[in-house]
Structure formats: C-alpha cells, structure tokens
Design a protein around this motif. Structure first.
Motif, PDB file in Angstrom:
ATOM      1  N   THR A 152       0.849  -1.192   0.000  1.00 60.43           N
ATOM      2  CA  THR A 152       0.000   0.000   0.000  1.00 60.43           C
ATOM      3  C   THR A 152       0.884   1.241   0.000  1.00 60.43           C
ATOM      4  N   TYR A 153       0.337   2.333  -0.482  1.00 57.46           N
ATOM      5  CA  TYR A 153       1.070   3.596  -0.505  1.00 57.46           C
ATOM      6  C   TYR A 153       1.485   3.981   0.911  1.00 57.46           C
ATOM      7  N   GLU A 154       0.574   3.806   1.847  1.00 54.42           N
ATOM      8  CA  GLU A 154       0.854   4.144   3.246  1.00 54.42           C
ATOM      9  C   GLU A 154       2.022   3.318   3.785  1.00 54.42           C
ATOM     10  N   ASN A 155       2.012   2.025   3.535  1.00 53.49           N
ATOM     11  CA  ASN A 155       3.115   1.177   4.002  1.00 53.49           C
ATOM     12  C   ASN A 155       4.428   1.527   3.321  1.00 53.49           C
ATOM     13  N   LEU A 156       4.362   1.898   2.052  1.00 55.11           N
ATOM     14  CA  LEU A 156       5.575   2.290   1.338  1.00 55.11           C
ATOM     15  C   LEU A 156       6.196   3.525   1.981  1.00 55.11           C
ATOM     16  N   GLN A 157       5.361   4.496   2.380  1.00 59.02           N
ATOM     17  CA  GLN A 157       5.859   5.709   3.022  1.00 59.02           C
ATOM     18  C   GLN A 157       6.504   5.411   4.375  1.00 59.02           C
ATOM     19  N   ASP A 158       5.966   4.419   5.063  1.00 51.71           N
ATOM     20  CA  ASP A 158       6.489   4.044   6.382  1.00 51.71           C
ATOM     21  C   ASP A 158       7.491   2.891   6.301  1.00 51.71           C
ATOM     22  N   GLN A 159       7.851   2.472   5.094  1.00 49.41           N
ATOM     23  CA  GLN A 159       8.720   1.304   4.876  1.00 49.41           C
ATOM     24  C   GLN A 159       8.148   0.093   5.599  1.00 49.41           C
ATOM     25  N   GLY A 160       6.827  -0.072   5.435  1.00 47.74           N
ATOM     26  CA  GLY A 160       6.112  -1.139   6.125  1.00 47.74           C
ATOM     27  C   GLY A 160       6.081  -2.433   5.341  1.00 47.74           C
ATOM     28  N   LEU A 161       5.137  -3.251   5.699  1.00 48.53           N
ATOM     29  CA  LEU A 161       5.018  -4.590   5.156  1.00 48.53           C
ATOM     30  C   LEU A 161       4.397  -4.602   3.764  1.00 48.53           C
ATOM     31  N   TYR A 162       4.886  -5.517   2.945  1.00 55.20           N
ATOM     32  CA  TYR A 162       4.278  -5.779   1.647  1.00 55.20           C
ATOM     33  C   TYR A 162       3.011  -6.592   1.857  1.00 55.20           C
TER      34      TYR A 162
END
Length: 185
Positions: free
Chosen positions: A72-82
């Motif tokens: 998700t875009y949000e996870n990408l910004q936070d370097q989160g989970l795929y």
C-alpha cells in the motif's frame, strides 16, 4: 542519417505518444522509440492477460528471477510490510496455482486501465517504467465497481528480443483494501 522512413517512424511514435498520453524521458532514437513501444505494449498486454485470467501467459511476462509484489502507498511511506512479495519463477507459479482456483472460488470479471506510462530510463537491454492503474470489477450480480488503483514501478529486461518484467512493484492507493483482494494487480 534521417531518411524519410526514419522521419515517418518518428512522426508515428509522436502521434502514438500524444494519443496515449504517454510521457517519455529517454533520447529519441529509432531504436529507443521501438523499445518504448514494445515496453508500452507489454504493459497493455499485461492488463489484458490479467483481465482474461490467462495465468500461464502471465508467468511468461516475467524473467526467471522475476519479482512481483504489492504494497500500500501508506506502508511504502512508512517502509512497512508488503501485501505479498513473490521472488522467482517458482513463487510466481505458486501465485498462479492459487489464482487458478485450487484455494479460492471465482473472482468475477476485472478491467485494468493503464495510463500515464513513463519510460524513465532505457539503457541497452534494461529499462525502468512507471505507470498508473485503475481496476474495476464486475461481480456475479452484474454490477461493476471500483476495485483498486495505484502505480506500477517496473524494472524490465530485454531477453530473446522481447521485454519482460524483472520486477513489478504494485503500489496500491486504497486506504482500505476490498475483502476479496486476491486478484493479480
């Protein structure tokens, strides 16, 4: 030199670029224009293949070490989970097995729209491309609804005269993903 044939090729490429709303960021040689058209066609072919659930053909769009992932875009910004990350042909085959119904029921009809294609670099047999997508889904009830939207970030490789995905990262804009979110994006 600039023969009339090369000029005609260039004008056709410019017309296609304008008609598809495509922005390119590479030098404008005949070879690059041809490669850009092939890459653009790969992105469009991908959408048709996925919409028509031609999963074996989908596999053939990737290199042996190809990677397919979604975040998700949000996870990408936070370097989160795929949401998922499949590396290599065997992982991609497992995804196809899942999608072919061994672990799920039918998913209805989808329609992918791909736009704003940018070929960001094109050097030798390697290229990168970014594009936007919107997916609509028609359920068994015949009602078509928005399903997902976002961006594709692609790393591409030319092998045996054709362009393939070495890496396809799908960045989904949806804040809340549909509960039946098992489709190829």
């Amino acid at each position: 030199g600039n023969t009339p044939f090369r000029l005609l090729e260039h004008l056709q490429a410019v017309r296609q670029t304008i008609s598809f709303g495509v922005t390119t960021m590479v030098s404008d040689t005949s070879e690059n224009v041809s490669d850009e058209n092939q890459i653009r066609n790969l992105l469009y072919d991908y959408a048709h293949i996925v919409d028509q659930q031609r999963f074996y053909e989908w596999l053939d769009l990737f290199t042996e070490d190809g990677s397919y992932s979604a975040i998700t875009y949000e996870n990408l910004q936070d370097q989160g989970l795929y949401l998922f990350k499949d590396d290599g042909k065997e992982s991609l085959k497992e995804r196809v097995t899942f999608l072919m119904g061994f672990w799920q029921v039918g998913r209805g009809k989808t329609l992918h729209t791909v736009s704003n294609i940018q070929v960001a670099s094109l050097v030798g047999g390697e290229a990168t491309a970014n594009s936007y997508f919107v997916i609509y889904r028609t359920g068994d009830d015949g009602v078509t609804q928005f399903h997902a939207c976002g961006e594709y970030e692609d790393r591409l490789t030319r092998q045996d005269g054709r362009w393939l995905f070495r890496q396809r990262k799908v960045i989904v804009d949806n804040g809340v993903l549909p509960s039946h979110f098992t489709d190829l994006l």
